[in-house]
Design a protein around this motif. Sequence first.
Motif, mmCIF file in Angstrom:
data_model
loop_
_atom_site.group_PDB
_atom_site.id
_atom_site.type_symbol
_atom_site.label_atom_id
_atom_site.label_comp_id
_atom_site.label_asym_id
_atom_site.label_seq_id
_atom_site.Cartn_x
_atom_site.Cartn_y
_atom_site.Cartn_z
ATOM 1 N N PRO A 48 0.848 -1.210 0.000
ATOM 2 C CA PRO A 48 0.000 0.000 0.000
ATOM 3 C C PRO A 48 0.874 1.248 0.000
ATOM 4 N N GLY A 49 0.469 2.212 -0.835
ATOM 5 C CA GLY A 49 1.260 3.424 -0.979
ATOM 6 C C GLY A 49 2.282 3.361 -2.097
ATOM 7 N N SER A 108 -12.634 7.001 -8.098
ATOM 8 C CA SER A 108 -11.833 6.244 -7.144
ATOM 9 C C SER A 108 -10.335 6.343 -7.406
ATOM 10 N N ARG A 116 -4.528 9.924 -8.377
ATOM 11 C CA ARG A 116 -3.542 8.875 -8.081
ATOM 12 C C ARG A 116 -3.039 8.187 -9.353
ATOM 13 N N SER A 138 0.256 5.830 -5.089
ATOM 14 C CA SER A 138 -0.516 5.761 -3.849
ATOM 15 C C SER A 138 -1.515 4.614 -3.879
ATOM 16 N N LYS A 142 -3.785 1.415 -3.203
ATOM 17 C CA LYS A 142 -4.544 0.977 -2.045
ATOM 18 C C LYS A 142 -4.936 -0.497 -2.230
ATOM 19 N N PRO A 143 -5.211 -1.194 -1.149
ATOM 20 C CA PRO A 143 -5.642 -2.589 -1.296
ATOM 21 C C PRO A 143 -6.857 -2.734 -2.211
ATOM 22 N N GLU A 144 -7.735 -1.752 -2.210
ATOM 23 C CA GLU A 144 -8.926 -1.827 -3.071
ATOM 24 C C GLU A 144 -8.621 -1.642 -4.548
ATOM 25 N N ASP A 145 -7.375 -1.335 -4.884
ATOM 26 C CA ASP A 145 -6.973 -1.282 -6.292
ATOM 27 C C ASP A 145 -6.603 -2.669 -6.816
ATOM 28 N N SER A 171 0.017 -5.681 2.105
ATOM 29 C CA SER A 171 1.172 -5.579 2.987
ATOM 30 C C SER A 171 1.625 -6.963 3.417
#
Length: 115
Positions: free
Chosen positions: A14-15, A62, A66, A84, A86-89, A115
């Motif tokens: 993440p990130g 969403s 980014r 950036s 995210k897990p939802e990506d 992660s």
Amino acid sequence: QVQLVESGGGLVHPGGSLRLTCAAAGNLFTIYRMAWYRQAPGKQRELVADITTTGTTTYADSVKGRFTISRDNAKKTMYLQMNSLKPEDTAVYYCNTAPGSAFLWGKGTLVTVSS
């Protein structure tokens, strides 16, 4: 006709960032509005971003701010810079025309944000 091959996916924290590439074969790439789509596990495929032949872009809410979609018509290539993350990506990402052509869906490239 156009054929499309996606690449660049992988596992990222993440990130983190990834850059996806869509390579097109054929002579008609430059006349199509192109797009990136994604399909997360258990969900329907959704439009992530699209780009006109002259470079005008639109993004799903969403990913705004980014992700950046771009294309190089001379190289018949389209890109998706993803920052950036995210897990939802997490999803399989596909490139296609906009709107998508049933004849052009490829295997996609898997992006896993964990992660």
